[in-house]
Design a protein around this motif. Structure first.
Motif, short mmCIF file in Angstrom:
data_model
loop_
_atom_site.label_atom_id
_atom_site.label_comp_id
_atom_site.label_asym_id
_atom_site.label_seq_id
_atom_site.Cartn_x
_atom_site.Cartn_y
_atom_site.Cartn_z
N SER A 146 48.35 45.20 26.85
CA SER A 146 49.05 46.36 27.41
C SER A 146 48.64 46.46 28.86
O SER A 146 47.59 45.94 29.26
N LYS A 147 49.44 47.14 29.66
CA LYS A 147 49.11 47.30 31.07
C LYS A 147 47.84 48.13 31.24
O LYS A 147 47.04 47.89 32.15
N THR A 148 47.66 49.09 30.35
CA THR A 148 46.45 49.93 30.41
C THR A 148 45.20 49.10 30.15
O THR A 148 44.21 49.19 30.88
N ALA A 149 45.26 48.28 29.09
CA ALA A 149 44.12 47.42 28.77
C ALA A 149 43.85 46.43 29.89
O ALA A 149 42.70 46.18 30.25
N ALA A 150 44.92 45.87 30.45
CA ALA A 150 44.76 44.91 31.54
C ALA A 150 44.07 45.54 32.74
O ALA A 150 43.16 44.95 33.34
N ALA A 151 44.49 46.75 33.10
CA ALA A 151 43.90 47.44 34.25
C ALA A 151 42.42 47.75 34.02
O ALA A 151 41.58 47.54 34.90
N LYS A 152 42.11 48.25 32.82
CA LYS A 152 40.72 48.63 32.54
C LYS A 152 39.80 47.42 32.42
O LYS A 152 38.66 47.44 32.91
N LEU A 153 40.27 46.36 31.78
CA LEU A 153 39.45 45.15 31.66
C LEU A 153 39.30 44.46 33.01
O LEU A 153 38.22 43.97 33.35
N SER A 154 40.38 44.42 33.79
CA SER A 154 40.30 43.81 35.12
C SER A 154 39.30 44.57 36.00
O SER A 154 38.59 43.97 36.82
N HIS A 155 39.24 45.89 35.80
CA HIS A 155 38.30 46.71 36.58
C HIS A 155 36.85 46.32 36.29
O HIS A 155 36.00 46.35 37.18
N LEU A 156 36.57 45.93 35.04
CA LEU A 156 35.22 45.47 34.70
C LEU A 156 34.82 44.27 35.54
O LEU A 156 33.70 44.19 36.04
N PHE A 157 35.75 43.32 35.67
CA PHE A 157 35.45 42.13 36.45
C PHE A 157 35.34 42.47 37.94
O PHE A 157 34.46 41.96 38.63
N ALA A 158 36.23 43.33 38.41
CA ALA A 158 36.23 43.69 39.83
C ALA A 158 34.97 44.42 40.25
O ALA A 158 34.48 44.27 41.37
N THR A 159 34.41 45.22 39.32
CA THR A 159 33.22 46.01 39.64
C THR A 159 31.93 45.35 39.13
O THR A 159 30.87 45.96 39.16
N ARG A 160 32.06 44.12 38.65
CA ARG A 160 30.91 43.34 38.15
C ARG A 160 30.20 44.03 36.99
O ARG A 160 28.97 43.96 36.86
N ALA A 161 30.98 44.72 36.17
CA ALA A 161 30.42 45.42 35.02
C ALA A 161 30.50 44.57 33.76
O ALA A 161 30.51 45.10 32.65
N ILE A 162 30.55 43.27 33.93
CA ILE A 162 30.66 42.36 32.81
C ILE A 162 29.72 41.19 33.05
O ILE A 162 29.59 40.70 34.18
N SER A 163 29.01 40.76 32.02
CA SER A 163 28.07 39.65 32.13
C SER A 163 28.78 38.35 31.74
O SER A 163 29.33 38.24 30.65
N LYS A 164 28.77 37.38 32.66
CA LYS A 164 29.47 36.11 32.45
C LYS A 164 28.46 34.96 32.53
O LYS A 164 27.73 34.84 33.52
N THR A 165 28.43 34.15 31.48
CA THR A 165 27.48 33.03 31.42
C THR A 165 28.24 31.74 31.15
O THR A 165 29.12 31.70 30.30
N TYR A 166 27.85 30.69 31.88
CA TYR A 166 28.50 29.38 31.76
C TYR A 166 27.45 28.30 31.51
O TYR A 166 26.28 28.46 31.87
N HIS A 167 27.88 27.21 30.89
CA HIS A 167 27.08 26.01 30.82
C HIS A 167 27.77 24.92 31.63
O HIS A 167 29.00 24.78 31.57
N ALA A 168 26.97 24.16 32.36
CA ALA A 168 27.50 23.08 33.18
C ALA A 168 26.61 21.86 33.05
O ALA A 168 25.39 21.96 33.19
#
Length: 273
Positions: A146-168
């Motif tokens: 939904s557009k609401t979910a997209a906006a709220k989840l995108s805001h997490l990434f934009a404000t760095r309120a999400i922990s992202k871990t990668y393996h390389a």
């Protein structure tokens, strides 16, 4: 030779069907046009708004403009198959394989995670981009419904309120035992990556690293590691000399407080290299 063209058709009369209009202005059969529309290369401009259209029998109005961006190479591509990790109704979580796109272009969207989600989830839902993984990378990706979910989840990434871990998996023997921070700017913008070694293979001279990022610049991990002298295995863009494999970069963990349910969420994958 594979056919590629774009055409922009100004609609002069009301009540034309999109398929009829396209058929009269191109050399393509109606069947090929229907397949092309379904794969997302036909657009309609109405006023100031341009949208992708898929319905062959869409009724057009005078003054609108129909666009087709046809490229046989793009349209003949087969999407890699992702794995559904979790269906959270308002959004879904997927394990994106290497080769699958995060988002489409004007030339089509059938090889994207969003289109795959629209076509394979039950019940069917619209899909919206929340964040991106490089085409060559694999791992966890969120798709909003939904557009609401997209906006709220995108805001997490934009404000760095999400922990992202990668393996390389990188070329070379990583020389540090403790966590290292790479803060080399990318394209003039602050960029921060934290690197922890997991395993070191001195025989094959490769290292498996865990990387967490504070910022999300384009190709950040790939550029930071390559510029540090440790290109990711399979990275054709950033100086890897081992090109027999896909890019060995995988998003393995996302953790955040869901802005819709306000509950803590953690999604994890096991590295497959």
């Amino acid at each position: 030779m594979l056919k590629s063209f774009e055409q922009h058709i100004k609609i002069a009369t009301d009540n034309q069907l999109a398929i009829e209009c396209l058929a009269s202005h191109t050399e393509l059969s109606k069947q090929k046009l229907k397949e092309a529309m379904n794969k997302g290369c036909v657009w309609l401009t109405a006023g100031k708004k341009t949208q992708r259209i898929r319905r062959a029998k869409k009724t057009l109005k005078c003054g609108q403009t129909l666009h087709i961006y046809y490229d046989e190479k793009v349209l003949s591509a087969e999407p890699s198959v992702p794995e559904l990790i979790a269906d959270e109704s308002d959004y879904s979580v997927w394990n994106k394989p290497s080769g699958l796109l995060s988002q489409g272009s004007k030339w089509g969207d059938h090889c994207t995670i969003t289109r795959w989600a629209e076509q394979h989830l039950t019940p069917q839902r619209n899909s919206f981009v929340v964040h991106r993984l490089d085409r060559a990378a694999s791992g966890i990706i969120l798709v909003a419904h939904s557009k609401t979910a997209a906006a709220k989840l995108s805001h997490l990434f934009a404000t760095r309120a999400i922990s992202k871990t990668y393996h390389a998996m990188v070329e070379g023997v990583w020389p540090f035992e403790a966590s290292q921070t790479i803060n080399q700017p990318i394209d003039g913008k602050p960029s921060v990556s934290h690197v922890i070694p997991l395993t070191i293979d001195k025989v094959n001279e490769t290292s498996l690293l865990e990387v967490s990022i504070e910022t999300g610049r384009k190709h950040q991990i790939r550029r930071h590691l390559a510029e540090s002298g440790f290109p990711i295995v399979g990275d054709r863009l950033y100086d890897s000399t081992i090109l027999d494999d896909d890019l060995m970069l995988m998003a393995v963990k996302l953790a955040f407080v869901c802005p819709l349910s306000h509950s803590e969420k953690l999604y994890q994958l096991t590295t497959n290299f």
